[in-house]
Motif scaffolding. Sequence first.
Motif, short mmCIF file in Angstrom:
data_model
loop_
_atom_site.label_atom_id
_atom_site.label_comp_id
_atom_site.label_asym_id
_atom_site.label_seq_id
_atom_site.Cartn_x
_atom_site.Cartn_y
_atom_site.Cartn_z
N VAL A 1 -51.10 6.59 -54.63
CA VAL A 1 -49.89 6.68 -53.80
C VAL A 1 -50.11 5.80 -52.57
N ASP A 2 -49.18 4.90 -52.36
CA ASP A 2 -49.28 3.93 -51.28
C ASP A 2 -48.32 4.33 -50.15
N THR A 3 -48.73 4.10 -48.91
CA THR A 3 -47.82 4.36 -47.78
C THR A 3 -47.21 3.02 -47.37
N PHE B 1 -54.41 -3.46 -60.42
CA PHE B 1 -53.30 -2.51 -60.55
C PHE B 1 -51.96 -3.18 -60.26
N GLU B 2 -51.89 -3.88 -59.15
CA GLU B 2 -50.61 -4.50 -58.75
C GLU B 2 -50.87 -5.61 -57.75
N GLU B 3 -49.93 -6.52 -57.68
CA GLU B 3 -50.08 -7.67 -56.79
C GLU B 3 -49.05 -7.64 -55.66
N GLU B 4 -48.04 -6.80 -55.85
CA GLU B 4 -46.88 -6.80 -54.95
C GLU B 4 -47.27 -6.49 -53.50
N GLU B 5 -46.78 -7.35 -52.57
CA GLU B 5 -47.07 -7.10 -51.15
C GLU B 5 -45.91 -6.35 -50.51
N LYS C 1 -55.39 -2.14 -48.82
CA LYS C 1 -55.35 -0.93 -49.66
C LYS C 1 -55.42 -1.31 -51.15
N SER C 2 -54.52 -2.20 -51.55
CA SER C 2 -54.46 -2.56 -52.98
C SER C 2 -55.75 -3.24 -53.41
N THR C 3 -56.26 -4.12 -52.57
CA THR C 3 -57.50 -4.84 -52.94
C THR C 3 -58.64 -3.85 -53.15
MG MG Z 1 -50.73 -3.07 -51.37
#
Ligand code: MG
Length: 444
Positions: free
Chosen positions: A121-123, A88-92, A76-78
Amino acid sequence: MKPYPPKTKRQIYSLSLSIVHAWFVRIEFSQGNDTRTLSLSGHVGFDSLPDQLVSKSVQNGFSFNILCVGETGIGKSTLMNTLFNTTFEEEEASHFHERVLLRPRKYTLQESNVDLQLTIVDTVGFGDQVNKEESYKPIVDYIDAQFENFLEEELKIKRSLFSYQDTRIHICLYFITPTGHSLKSLDLVTMKKLDSKVNIIPIIAKADTVSKNELQKFKIKIMSELVSNGVQIYQFPTDDEAVAEINASMNAHLPFAVIGSSEEVQIGNKMVRGRQYPWGVVQVENESHCDFVKLREMLIRVNMLDLREQTHERHYELYRRCKLEEIGFKDTEADNEPFSLQETYVAKRREFIGELQLKEEQMRQMFVNKVKETEAELKEKERELQDRFETLKRSHLEQKKNLEEQRRDLEEQINTFNRRKVAAETLQSFQGSMGSRKDKEKKT
Ligand code: MG
Ligand code: GTP
């Protein structure tokens, strides 16, 4: 991909033209019921209205809210980083969340002179629970909460919708695991629960892990499963002729099979986004490798405004209608008379006061019953205590009587003993005196 006019500007123009049209209509009505079109004998200047509108919209900026639904680690983040060409962010996320959490993050992006307030918005933890039955609930609740916030703002006396920070979800990117097999029941259930609340674009994540042939079959399978389960996904609109052709052809490519990458790889003398493998490079922006470009074009360049409009006109409207009906609003009365807000308010107030009085009466009755019950219990306890007291008193008297008898017996025994003792002592002294007399007689 062929370039086409940016839709945002085009739609703003059409909107402004409708404002101009409304203005004309007002002039025409002031002339009477017959429509008269007047031709101007010189330049007045209201043809600059569309420009004024564009300039104002650009000044205010735009907001766009994306919801990424997909299992932990699905990419998702990638993909978000790749879509907006930034980090945007690196946090797993961890795989051990007890329930699904919705994590919104806000960013401000600028391209040319256009500001975009982007919320992703991430789930977090989606698909990680052993029991996945309730996984869709936090997502539905989050979407509803954003609608509710907007509705509350709309219903305020002092509204500030113009500067309102819209958090309603404009698009839900649903990440499908690239199994090449079929959709999971979790995917079907979640998409079914969301389809009336948000625009869903399904995407096959990590498409580089499935072969081209398998991917094609997988796409067909997914679409047939969505249709047979009645899941409504977002269709790129074909009613606007400027984009009808491209949108129609893109609808046939759904679900998009995408690849994300945060790395740049050298191809010839160019650096491109891609994933380097021992056997070669998978290029993210190469249309023969994946549908990433199609997704970016459809989502950002062509249909961003339509996604915002659909959110407001279809999904929010449905939410608003249900909510207002629930409260008691309606458009017309049963007899087709126009609905009166004042009357409904009075009726609702009366109903509410009636319910309140009923509840008050029920509570009072409950309280009286409780007091009666407690009183009866206390009386019963008092009676039991009295009985116990009487029993104890009786047994105490009994014991006292017994002890009295025993005391009398003992005194009797003591008296007898004393009498015997006196007799014995008398006898002993008598025998003593007799003995000493005999001794004297023997000596003499
Ligand atoms: Mg992510
Ligand atoms: P969480 O936020 O932890 O749930 O993960 P995520 O869904 O945001 O996934 P993320 O983007 O962190 O990617 C997880 C891993 O998958 C990383 O190692 C990425 O490099 C890799 N990855 C992302 N996209 C792709 C892709 O398209 N293909 C392949 N093969 N790997 C990918």
